[in-house]
Design an enzyme around this catalytic site. Structure first.
Site, PDB file in Angstrom:
ATOM      1  N   ASP A 173       0.620  -1.292  -0.434  1.00  0.00           N
ATOM      2  CA  ASP A 173      -0.143  -0.170  -0.458  1.00  0.00           C
ATOM      3  C   ASP A 173       1.026   1.188  -0.040  1.00  0.00           C
ATOM      4  O   ASP A 173       0.421   2.155  -0.372  1.00  0.00           O
ATOM      5  CB  ASP A 173      -0.860  -0.040   1.437  1.00  0.00           C
ATOM      6  CG  ASP A 173      -1.972  -0.423   0.953  1.00  0.00           C
ATOM      7  OD1 ASP A 173      -1.595  -1.827  -0.104  1.00  0.00           O
ATOM      8  OD2 ASP A 173      -2.647  -1.367   2.146  1.00  0.00           O
ATOM      9  N   ASP A 205      -5.719  -6.745  -3.956  1.00  0.00           N
ATOM     10  CA  ASP A 205      -5.140  -4.909  -4.194  1.00  0.00           C
ATOM     11  C   ASP A 205      -4.596  -4.651  -4.358  1.00  0.00           C
ATOM     12  O   ASP A 205      -3.490  -4.176  -4.761  1.00  0.00           O
ATOM     13  CB  ASP A 205      -5.810  -4.727  -2.152  1.00  0.00           C
ATOM     14  CG  ASP A 205      -7.217  -5.666  -2.283  1.00  0.00           C
ATOM     15  OD1 ASP A 205      -7.276  -6.620  -2.241  1.00  0.00           O
ATOM     16  OD2 ASP A 205      -8.015  -4.507  -1.615  1.00  0.00           O
ATOM     17  N   ARG A 249     -14.412  -3.959  -4.077  1.00  0.00           N
ATOM     18  CA  ARG A 249     -13.075  -2.593  -4.403  1.00  0.00           C
ATOM     19  C   ARG A 249     -12.155  -4.346  -4.799  1.00  0.00           C
ATOM     20  O   ARG A 249     -11.262  -3.080  -5.415  1.00  0.00           O
ATOM     21  CB  ARG A 249     -12.929  -2.232  -3.260  1.00  0.00           C
ATOM     22  CG  ARG A 249     -12.285  -0.650  -3.884  1.00  0.00           C
ATOM     23  CD  ARG A 249     -12.320   0.753  -2.722  1.00  0.00           C
ATOM     24  NE  ARG A 249     -11.748   0.214  -1.433  1.00  0.00           N
ATOM     25  CZ  ARG A 249     -13.113   0.314  -0.409  1.00  0.00           C
ATOM     26  NH1 ARG A 249     -14.540   0.860  -0.601  1.00  0.00           N
ATOM     27  NH2 ARG A 249     -12.276   0.147   1.044  1.00  0.00           N
TER      28      ARG A 249
END
Length: 377
Positions: A90, A146, A216
């Protein structure tokens, strides 16, 4: 704004104008250092400001560039030092904000220095036995959808700008492992996470996958493929592989779009369950993905009808207060889990990764209309 005026405004605004309105609304609410989570190098700010920089590139409005730069300059010192999480993908995503400022730095080396620090993480982050990156150290031996967006787009941008071919091969193999391990053949979608050890409570003992197809996470995956194609020539072997994968993925997404609202559900493939709900950040990411798939010739142009329906559904959901528009129905940050976990997650308004996703969806829809000479909507 009453219902009649709202309808008229929606009809009058172009996608780019909605993107500007979303930028302006959050600029009115926060100074750059206050963007939540405050004073942190974080992908929430990253996705929002990355969207804002796309609006700057289209409009030339220096307020958007200045606002984004203030966020970066608040966190990075004169030597290119800054605090970031060194054990997770991230932290890499906000690095996309650095490249535009390195372009115009006029001898200021701190942006390139910060870029190099983030690029160096690829040599230190843990990997599965097959070579895929752990999403975070606190999730050992786990690969999440992600992560491909969080690290992969930065890697290919770096490769394109600084001629680092090794990163292209790395990303190609990473995405290939993800697709092989996490694709659900029944739906054509992918599961949110994969645990190589099969030890986490949600992990299937045979496949290692988490049981659900969370909106998502699928959006991040679709955006990653889309943005990869922007950064490689169409003749590159990896690009040809990604073009085929994106076409199949976008076509699968369209099958699960809610017919009435145009939006997609929190758990994408289970819209028939009463406690599932329509979610805006994944819808924005899917609109972006479908539009990019059409742009790159991965799907037939007629499938853009699904992107327009999703876009119209998003605009219909917007709210407004004295500071500007509000993007509602955004799932807060979410780990991997089972169905009940996803549908019970809190919902927020103007969450940054939701607003950022909306801005990017709008800019891509604007790009489509420009390329076709169409009238938006």
């Amino acid at each position: 704004m009453n219902d009649t005026n709202t309808a008229a405004a929606r009809a009058a605004f172009t996608p780019l104008q909605w993107a500007q309105a979303a930028c302006d609304s959050l600029m009115a609410r926060y100074t750059p250092p206050q963007l939540p989570p405050e004073n942190r190098w974080h992908y929430h700010q990253g996705i929002f400001l990355h969207g804002m920089l796309q609006v700057w590139a289209r409009t030339g409005n220096e307020a958007y560039r200045s606002y984004s730069k203030q966020y970066v300059d608040h966190l990075i010192d004169e030597y290119g030092n800054f605090l970031f999480a060194r054990d997770e993908l991230d932290a890499i995503m906000p690095g996309l904000l650095l490249f535009p400022f390195d372009d115009g730095s006029l001898g200021d080396s701190r942006y390139r220095s910060a870029i190099e620090k983030l690029r160096g993480l690829f040599g230190t982050l843990n990997r599965t036995s097959e070579g895929a990156y752990w999403h975070k150290d606190k999730y050992p031996r786990q690969m999440w959808l992600d992560g491909l967006y969080m690290g992969g787009v930065f890697a290919l941008e770096y490769a394109d700008r600084y001629a680092d071919e090794s990163l292209i091969a790395m990303v190609a193999e990473w995405e290939r492992l993800m697709r092989r391990r996490m694709t659900d053949e029944d739906t054509g979608l992918l599961f949110h996470a994969y645990d190589e050890s099969r030890q986490f409570p949600w992990a299937d003992p045979v496949t290692g996958c988490s049981p659900e197809q969370w909106g998502r996470s699928l959006g991040w995956y679709g955006m990653a493929l889309s943005d990869f194609l922007d950064r490689l020539p169409a003749s590159h072997p990896a690009a040809m592989e990604w073009k085929e994968a994106l076409g199949k993925f976008a076509t699968a997404l369209i099958r699960f779009q809610d017919a009435e609202s145009g939006l997609w559900y929190q758990v994408v493939n289970q819209g028939d369950r009463a406690d599932n709900w329509l979610e805006t950040s994944c819808t924005s990411l899917f609109v972006y993905t479908i539009a990019k798939a059409a742009k790159h010739g991965c799907i037939d142009g007629e499938l853009m009808n699904a992107a327009w329906k999703g876009y119209d559904g998003l605009v219909a959901r917007l709210k407004e207060d004295e500071l500007g528009i509000i993007v509602p129905d955004i799932c807060i940050g979410t780990s991997a889990g089972e169905y009940d976990y996803y549908v019970s997650r809190p919902v927020s308004e103007n969450d940054l990764h939701g607003v950022g996703a909306f801005i990017l969806a709008c800019t891509e829809m604007e790009s489509w209309t420009e390329s076709r000479g169409e009238t938006a909507g």
